[in-house]
Design an enzyme around this catalytic site. Structure first.
Site, short mmCIF file in Angstrom:
data_model
loop_
_atom_site.label_atom_id
_atom_site.label_comp_id
_atom_site.label_asym_id
_atom_site.label_seq_id
_atom_site.Cartn_x
_atom_site.Cartn_y
_atom_site.Cartn_z
N ASP A 146 22.41 -18.80 18.16
CA ASP A 146 23.76 -17.78 18.52
C ASP A 146 23.60 -17.41 19.48
OD1 ASP A 146 24.38 -20.73 17.27
OD2 ASP A 146 25.52 -19.41 14.85
N ARG B 20 25.94 -7.42 4.15
CA ARG B 20 27.06 -6.69 4.94
C ARG B 20 27.52 -5.89 5.23
NH1 ARG B 20 23.66 -11.00 6.19
NH2 ARG B 20 24.12 -12.86 6.22
N ASP C 169 30.99 -15.10 6.03
CA ASP C 169 30.47 -13.37 6.94
C ASP C 169 31.24 -12.80 7.52
OD1 ASP C 169 28.03 -13.53 4.94
OD2 ASP C 169 27.38 -14.57 6.68
N SER D 247 20.86 -24.39 6.29
CA SER D 247 20.66 -22.97 6.66
C SER D 247 19.87 -21.87 5.51
CB SER D 247 22.29 -22.84 7.19
OG SER D 247 22.22 -21.55 7.14
#
Length: 405
Positions: free
Chosen positions: A17, A97, A126, A178
């Protein structure tokens, strides 16, 4: 018309990505791109990212070691609060995060960037966690989220995009799920785990062995706390980061810390997640055990009430908010005497408190004993029960009178 973006800082992992986001930003915004990668204990080799980021078009890259800040300023406050999302999730991804996004903003300010970008999708939590931190710390920064803008819809299209631009993306067999890893936990989502009835494969896990393969003998450990924060294991002092790595090792050996849950995402859908948090599971058990000894009843019960709200703030990405700051002030006040030692037994996936002691213990054996004592007059209980039960008696008397009419 929006002002032109001249310089953007991109949260960069080196994966598929973010590798294509660098050229995409340059093509679509005509801007300079600075890459930024954060080390929060994921254990991946970050050094190769330097060459890769520059090769794909970044003007420079920052690789930041945030492990100590992550533990001291984010994990420990969450631990002290007792926050657990929906009763089971120790929020390893959620709590990472804001520390990553905080440094992201600091770099943007240092570089004079007018925008920040991330590779989070439009379906997950996220994107919210990153962007709420950006808004809280520098509200005038433009936020670019390519997954919400571009026409790319699949992994195959990403690979084709990269190939056309000569970007070397090693095409490996896609994992059947994932994974997100840091020093607090590893999460597994998506792919084969999207069927909530499908059992996962045991070889998926990295930090923990299966309880069936764990040692047949239990292990007893002790953890020392000072003002709610862990400082030693088995009497040996550790810095915050080393302490968590050590507890991951100890807990992982005994299969501690695996959970399989269906959680409510902030964006409205349910999601199945499998997590392993060995060190964190041990710390939460030990910290709670010490609080049962050192906190008075009313403070402990009220703290348990706000723990759920604190967990929502962390999960929803609302770390840098007035409410979170106010709750931290309350939590820190409650932790002033949460100092002492907890003894735990680890065995085949379980962690149990088997002893606790503190110089500030509110437990008094002479009060709790079933033996003879000179402190507690049992006759006093009668008057207490009469007064405490008075509303119940009045209500029952009325109901009885109504029935007899």
């Amino acid at each position: 018309m929006e002002p032109k973006v001249k310089k953007v800082v991109l949260a960069y992992s080196g994966g598929l990505d973010t590798s294509i986001i660098i050229p995409w930003l340059k093509e679509n915004y005509g801007c300079e791109v600075i890459a930024y990668a954060a080390d929060v204990g994921q254990g991946e080799e970050l050094e190769p990212l330097k060459e890769k980021a520059i090769k794909t078009g970044a003007s420079k890259i920052y690789i930041e070691d945030l492990k100590e800040e992550f533990v001291k300023d984010f994990i420990f406050p969450m631990l002290k609060s007792g926050a657990v999302y929906e009763g089971k999730y120790l929020m390893g991804t959620s709590v990472a995060r804001p520390v990553i996004a905080k440094r992201h903003v600091e770099i943007a300010i240092k570089e004079g960037a007018d925008a920040v970008a991330h590779g989070a999708t439009g379906k997950g939590n996220d994107q919210v966690r990153f962007e709420l931190t950006f808004k809280a710390l520098k509200p005038d920064l433009k936020i670019i989220a390519p997954w919400r803008e571009w026409d790319i819809k699949s992994r195959e299209e990403e690979i084709e995009y990269a190939a056309k631009r000569g970007i070397d993306v090693p095409v490996t067999k896609e994992k059947p799920y994932s994974m997100d890893r840091n020093l607090w936990h590893i999460s597994y989502e998506g792919g084969i785990l999207e069927d909530p009835y499908a059992e996962y494969s045991d070889d998926m896990f990295i930090y923990t062995v299966s309880p069936e393969k764990a040692p047949d003998q239990p292990e007893i450990i002790t953890i020392d706390f000072e003002k709610g924060e862990p400082v030693a294991i088995n009497g040996q002092g550790y810095d915050p980061v080393s302490l968590i790595f050590k507890l991951n090792e100890i807990g992982g050996k005994h299969g501690v810390g695996r959970v399989d849950i269906v959680e409510n995402r902030l964006v409205g859908m349910k999601s199945r997640g499998v997590y392993e948090t060995p060190g964190g599971t041990i710390l939460y058990e030990a910290h709670h055990a010490l609080e049962t000894l050192t906190l008075d009843r009313d403070t402990m019960h009220f703290k348990q009430m706000i723990a759920g709200r604190y967990a929502e703030l962390v999960y929803y990405g609302q770390w840098f908010t007035p409410l979170k700051k106010a709750l931290d002030a309350f939590v820190n006040e409650t932790q002033q005497r949460v100092t002492g030692t907890v003894k735990l037994k680890l065995y085949k996936g379980s962690v149990q408190t088997v002893g606790r002691k503190s110089p500030y213990s509110l437990y008094q054996e002479k009060l709790a004993t079933f033996g003879a004592d000179e402190v507690y007059n049992q006759k006093d209980a009668e008057g207490f029960i009469n007064l405490f039960g008075l509303p119940i008696k009045v209500q029952a008397t009325l109901e009885q009178a109504l029935k007899e009419k």
